[in-house]
Design an enzyme around this catalytic site. Structure first.
Site, PDB file in Angstrom:
ATOM      1  CE1 TYR A 163     -17.749  10.882 -19.358  1.00  0.00           C
ATOM      2  CE2 TYR A 163     -19.198  12.632 -20.119  1.00  0.00           C
ATOM      3  CZ  TYR A 163     -18.303  11.615 -20.389  1.00  0.00           C
ATOM      4  OH  TYR A 163     -17.949  11.338 -21.693  1.00  0.00           O
TER       5      TYR A 163
ATOM      6  NE  ARG B 183     -11.733  11.103 -21.476  1.00  0.00           N
ATOM      7  CZ  ARG B 183     -12.809  10.405 -21.816  1.00  0.00           C
ATOM      8  NH1 ARG B 183     -12.743   9.084 -21.950  1.00  0.00           N
ATOM      9  NH2 ARG B 183     -13.963  11.007 -22.019  1.00  0.00           N
TER      10      ARG B 183
ATOM     11  CE1 TYR C 139     -20.975  13.738 -28.958  1.00  0.00           C
ATOM     12  CE2 TYR C 139     -20.380  13.378 -26.671  1.00  0.00           C
ATOM     13  CZ  TYR C 139     -20.919  12.907 -27.856  1.00  0.00           C
ATOM     14  OH  TYR C 139     -21.397  11.628 -27.910  1.00  0.00           O
TER      15      TYR C 139
ATOM     16  NE  ARG D 230     -19.278   8.829 -31.447  1.00  0.00           N
ATOM     17  CZ  ARG D 230     -19.918   9.279 -30.388  1.00  0.00           C
ATOM     18  NH1 ARG D 230     -20.123   8.492 -29.344  1.00  0.00           N
ATOM     19  NH2 ARG D 230     -20.325  10.527 -30.336  1.00  0.00           N
TER      20      ARG D 230
ATOM     21  CD  GLU E 277     -21.566   4.078 -22.532  1.00  0.00           C
ATOM     22  OE1 GLU E 277     -22.018   5.129 -22.016  1.00  0.00           O
ATOM     23  OE2 GLU E 277     -20.376   3.746 -22.461  1.00  0.00           O
TER      24      GLU E 277
END
Ligand code: 3EB
Length: 282
Positions: free
Chosen positions: A91, A98, A151, A164, A269
């Protein structure tokens, strides 16, 4: 991804306007005059960092050349999301590729950041589905959570490039895309090992995103929700269903899928769409 629970569901995106299909340069797509829905699937022998960099490069080149340069909503699926590959979790490698593609294609992190989900599939290639618009959406963040693109480095060398939520207006009304949402407050996972509590915090987070969308101008009328809930293990399904139904009633449509979540301590999730009355989802 295995479908959990009873019944079958299809996701179909309908348009009342004419639709043009267009497949080129590794991207399959269909678009109307407003939005373009596309898909990239990439089987790549190299690292996942490279694969996601290439896949996102294709996405950006494609939408830029067609004039739909604003990414609104992205779904990312690939197998073994939590596995370490040469010292770095897959991940985190995906996030690095990305992020670097966003920068290489001139996107500004925190401005051009779409709503997204990232999940571990059972098998298959890296698959990126996306919805892009001629017009930009409005980004929505959650005041309870650190923005993912901020983060701290403990979660990987490059932070995840998503918002979000994104809010878009179309002829049929306002539509809010709610990113994959988990039991995270600030930047920390809450209640490791407890699916019921993670589901409760997740639903609170979804509520907070919707509240922010109202602040951002989405009409506060009775809208319609559709959810996709990803659970790591079928045992967690009742807990997730209970939390969703307690908060949103049993009228909202939810598709339950078994998938791995991008942090090892996350058990579930939930993503969603929220349409103002008169709008999608149909
Ligand atoms: C989180 O809040 C949970 O990397 O695109 C949710 C939605 C998550 C999207 C992504 C990751 C992504 O950080 C994980």
């Amino acid at each position: 991804m295995p479908v959990l629970g009873a019944g079958t569901m299809f996701e179909v995106w309908l348009s009342e306007e004419p639709v043009i299909r267009d497949a080129a340069d590794g991207v399959a797509s269909a678009r109307n005059d407003e939005v373009l829905f596309g898909c990239v699937q990439l089987e790549h022998p190299g690292s996942l960092d490279e694969a996601s960099y290439i896949a996102y490069g294709r996405v950006f080149d494609f939408i830029d050349s067609r004039g739909y340069s604003n990414l609104l909503r992205v779904w990312n699926y690939f197998p073994q999301i939590n596995r370490d590959a040469e010292g770095l979790e897959r991940y985190r490698r995906f996030c690095r590729g990305r992020h670097d593609a966003f920068c290489a294609k001139g996107r500004i992190i925190g401005e051009d950041t779409p709503a997204a989900s990232a999940l571990g599939s059972r098998a298959g290639p890296l698959t990126v589905y996306f919805l892009a618009g001629k017009a930009a959406g409005e980004r929505v963040e959650n005041p309870r959570q650190t923005s993912a693109y901020h983060y701290p480095a403990q979660y990987g060398p490059r932070s995840p490039t998503f918002s979000r939520g994104t809010l878009m207006w179309s002829d049929s009304g306002a539509l809010l895309f709610i990113s994959g949402t988990a039991g995270i407050v600030g930047h920390e996972t809450q209640h490791p090992g407890d699916a019921a509590e993670q589901a409760r915090v997740t639903v609170e987070n979804i509520r907070a995103v919707v509240a922010q969308a109202h602040v951002g101008g989405m009409p506060d009328r009775s809208g319609k929700f559709a959810f996709k809930a990803y659970v790591r293990h079928p045992d967690y399904l009742p807990a997730v269903r209970d939390a969703l139904e307690k908060c949103f009633g049993d009228g909202c449509e939810t598709l339950y899928l078994q998938a791995d979540i991008c942090r090892r301590d996350l058990l579930l999730e939930i993503e969603g769409m929220y349409a103002d009355e008169g709008g999608a989802p149909g």
